[in-house]
Design an enzyme around this catalytic site. Structure first.
Site, mmCIF file in Angstrom:
data_model
loop_
_atom_site.group_PDB
_atom_site.id
_atom_site.type_symbol
_atom_site.label_atom_id
_atom_site.label_comp_id
_atom_site.label_asym_id
_atom_site.label_seq_id
_atom_site.Cartn_x
_atom_site.Cartn_y
_atom_site.Cartn_z
ATOM 1 C CG HIS A 25 -1.953 -1.072 1.191
ATOM 2 N ND1 HIS A 25 -3.291 -0.831 1.027
ATOM 3 C CD2 HIS A 25 -1.822 -2.428 1.279
ATOM 4 C CE1 HIS A 25 -3.958 -1.990 1.012
ATOM 5 N NE2 HIS A 25 -3.083 -2.962 1.175
ATOM 6 C CG ASP A 122 -5.035 2.098 1.121
ATOM 7 O OD1 ASP A 122 -3.983 1.827 0.542
ATOM 8 O OD2 ASP A 122 -5.922 1.246 1.382
ATOM 9 C CG ASN A 363 2.557 -2.343 -5.489
ATOM 10 O OD1 ASN A 363 2.271 -1.244 -5.927
ATOM 11 N ND2 ASN A 363 2.021 -2.828 -4.380
HETATM 12 N N1 UPG Z 1 9.528 -5.430 -2.600
HETATM 13 C C1 UPG Z 1 10.871 -5.125 -2.672
HETATM 14 N N2 UPG Z 1 11.766 -5.976 -2.093
HETATM 15 C C2 UPG Z 1 11.401 -7.101 -1.449
HETATM 16 C C3 UPG Z 1 10.015 -7.436 -1.406
HETATM 17 C C4 UPG Z 1 9.106 -6.575 -1.998
HETATM 18 O O1 UPG Z 1 11.260 -4.100 -3.247
HETATM 19 O O2 UPG Z 1 12.272 -7.811 -0.940
HETATM 20 C C5 UPG Z 1 8.557 -4.464 -3.149
HETATM 21 C C6 UPG Z 1 8.058 -4.847 -4.517
HETATM 22 O O3 UPG Z 1 8.916 -4.339 -5.509
HETATM 23 C C7 UPG Z 1 6.676 -4.202 -4.515
HETATM 24 C C8 UPG Z 1 6.245 -4.253 -3.059
HETATM 25 O O4 UPG Z 1 7.415 -4.420 -2.296
HETATM 26 O O5 UPG Z 1 6.783 -2.845 -4.883
HETATM 27 C C9 UPG Z 1 5.349 -5.429 -2.771
HETATM 28 O O6 UPG Z 1 4.085 -5.205 -3.305
HETATM 29 P P1 UPG Z 1 3.258 -6.326 -4.090
HETATM 30 O O7 UPG Z 1 4.058 -6.888 -5.171
HETATM 31 O O8 UPG Z 1 1.970 -5.698 -4.499
HETATM 32 O O9 UPG Z 1 3.054 -7.481 -3.061
HETATM 33 P P2 UPG Z 1 2.547 -7.518 -1.517
HETATM 34 O O10 UPG Z 1 3.566 -6.973 -0.651
HETATM 35 O O11 UPG Z 1 2.158 -8.927 -1.284
HETATM 36 O O12 UPG Z 1 1.234 -6.568 -1.563
HETATM 37 C C10 UPG Z 1 -0.027 -6.561 -0.953
HETATM 38 C C11 UPG Z 1 -0.913 -7.778 -1.228
HETATM 39 C C12 UPG Z 1 -1.137 -7.950 -2.736
HETATM 40 C C13 UPG Z 1 -1.768 -6.670 -3.304
HETATM 41 C C14 UPG Z 1 -0.848 -5.501 -2.966
HETATM 42 C C15 UPG Z 1 -1.443 -4.180 -3.427
HETATM 43 O O13 UPG Z 1 -0.332 -8.948 -0.664
HETATM 44 O O14 UPG Z 1 -1.996 -9.047 -2.979
HETATM 45 O O15 UPG Z 1 -1.934 -6.778 -4.702
HETATM 46 O O16 UPG Z 1 -0.646 -5.410 -1.556
HETATM 47 O O17 UPG Z 1 -2.717 -4.047 -2.925
#
Ligand code: UPG
Length: 465
Positions: A25, A122, A363
């Site tokens: 988020h 949000d 993302n």
């Molecule tokens: N990321 C990093 N490094 C890491 C792990 C993650 O840079 O080691 C970043 C990644 O690039 C991204 C973000 O963290 O920008 C993660 O976001 P996302 O890929 O959307 O996954 P989640 O963290 O699982 O996000 C939650 C929900 C997902 C939903 C999203 C947006 O689990 O299902 O689509 O939020 O609502």
């Protein structure tokens, strides 16, 4: 077309942003904030403390150091007794704490000087924010942090709810490829789950906002965006929907997380499968070991980011403990396994990365699309199966690879003067995707990976986070 810059003569729009908990988020909010700053808006960032994860607080600090002109306001939440809460998930607990403290936003927003032109918050906070904002007469916009396809489901709730829960969900959203029942976020099929309750309460309030911003673009979600733009999907009173993606990784996100980059520098172009399940998907040890064996069987080179705790503050054990010493040793011949935060935005852009095994957090999907990296979708829970459908339909997935993006249609719905500059985001994208055309055309690496990897499907059948 006017831009914020032009509008800043004499008026510089003042926009406040309120993200919710979790990197999934926070990240799109900070990327949107960066865009707003570059378009000469005055930005106020409202944050809650302490953040649920350490990474969130590091990101906020980095962002504020990069943009000292941003005003940060701390939103002090009322204490939440977890025994009275509807969930024990730390991120959901934070959503709930913000909900219960929302009335305290009013003095914060009215104290801002100059007065706000717009408030962007949000999607998980609609019900709590709308009553506050209505009495203050400030334009309010929702940042929907998932796909437009997921928004179609969100916006058709609760009409959709009874059919989905009690019957066949296939046809409930008109004019969109049917969403199979199995793709619907599992918690939405449980009527009294917190997720179902929030959406049921929030969805009917959408008409009270001035617009919905979605981090997506025509090339990725042509079907849903076309349906919205032709107003075929629009329910009565739905505010304009702005496709403002892709929010690209920003300079301030770059950190000292360089070990994977050094390793990638030594690999051949397009030879590495990057494997990551986002910021909050904690896998069990059995599941992790299955993934590890699968990666070994694939014969591909890989970069795997392991996560076995939902919140990084609790993440204390080493790789040997969670994956097993023997397996880790074997894997060293073929890949790099890390158990820490990596700079995913940068990694996906590295020339050596040829494919991405992803849970399809939204993302991650948009970042991969931005960098032209094909995805092998392995959705786990929440919106991820719906996002994986988008990935597959658009071609950024195992079924086929992107063969170019059609023209990018940007703003859908009536134009709102203070947000017209959002059109430019898509102009930038259009250029970018034209450059990526070749990269999307094939990905032998992922095909090979898929063919050779025999993950134990039964073990994963009920895997849901
Ligand atoms: N990321 C990093 N490094 C890491 C792990 C993650 O840079 O080691 C970043 C990644 O690039 C991204 C973000 O963290 O920008 C993660 O976001 P996302 O890929 O959307 O996954 P989640 O963290 O699982 O996000 C939650 C929900 C997902 C939903 C999203 C947006 O689990 O299902 O689509 O939020 O609502």
């Amino acid at each position: 077309m006017s831009t914020c810059n032009e509008l800043s003569q004499p008026h510089q729009p003042h926009v406040a942003l309120l993200p919710s908990a979790g990197m999934g988020h926070l990240t799109p909010f900070l990327r949107l904030a960066t865009k707003l700053i570059h378009h000469h808006c005055r930005v106020t960032l409202i944050t809650t403390h302490p953040t649920v994860s350490l990474t969130e607080s590091q990101f906020i600090s980095r962002f504020l150091s990069a943009f000292p002109q941003v005003t940060q306001l701390q939103f002090h939440l009322l204490p939440l007794d977890p025994s009275t809460a509807n969930s024990n998930d730390p991120f959901w607990l934070r959503f709930e704490a913000i909900h219960r403290s929302a009335h305290l936003l009013s003095p914060i927003l009215t104290s801002l000087s100059p007065p706000l032109d717009a408030f962007i918050y949000d999607v998980s906070l609609i019900s709590s924010v709308i009553p506050v904002i209505e009495s203050l007469h400030i334009s309010n916009y929702i940042l929907f942090i998932s796909s437009a396809r997921m928004f179609s489901l969100f916006s058709h709730y609760p009409d959709f709810a009874s059919k989905a829960i009690f019957g066949d969900a296939l046809e409930v959203i008109p004019r969109l490829k049917p969403i199979p029942r199995s793709s619907i976020p599992p918690l939405l099929l449980i009527p009294d789950s917190l997720f179902a309750k929030i959406i049921k309460e929030d969805s009917p309030k959408l008409p009270k906002s001035n617009g919905v911003l979605i981090n997506t673009f025509e090339g990725l979600e042509s079907e849903a965006l076309e349906a919205f733009s032709n107003r075929k999907l629009v329910i009565e009173g739905l505010p304009p929907v702005f496709a403002v993606g892709t929010f690209v990784p920003c300079e301030f996100e770059k950190g000292e997380w360089d070990e994977p980059l050094r390793w990638l520098n030594e690999q051949k172009d397009g030879s590495v499968v990057y494997v990551s399940f986002g910021s909050r998907t904690a896998m069990s040890r059995d599941q992790l070991r299955e993934v590890g064996h699968g990666l070994l069987k694939s014969g591909c080179r890989f970069l795997w980011v392991v996560k076995d705790k939902q919140v990084d503050k609790e993440d204390e054990e080493g790789l040997d403990e969670v994956v097993g010493h023997e397996l880790i040793e074997k894997m060293k011949e073929k890949g790099l396994v890390v158990k820490k935060w990596v700079d995913q935005g940068e990694l996906l852009g590295h020339r050596a990365v040829g494919g991405f095994v992803s849970h399809c957090g939204w993302n991650s999907v948009t970042e991969a699309a931005w960098h032209g990296v094909p995805i092998l979708a392995w959705p786990q829970g929440g919106d991820q199966k719906i996002n994986a459908e988008v990935v597959e339909m658009s071609g950024v997935a195992k079924a086929g690879f992107l063969s170019g993006f059609p023209g990018i249609e940007s703003v859908l719905g009536p134009k709102l003067p203070q947000f017209e500059f959002l059109n430019h985001f898509n102009e930038e994208n259009q250029k970018r995707y034209a450059e990526l055309d070749d990269k999307f055309k094939s990905s032998p690496l992922l095909k090979e990976y898929l063919e050779k990897t025999k993950l134990n499907k039964e073990k994963f059948e009920n895997f849901d986070c």
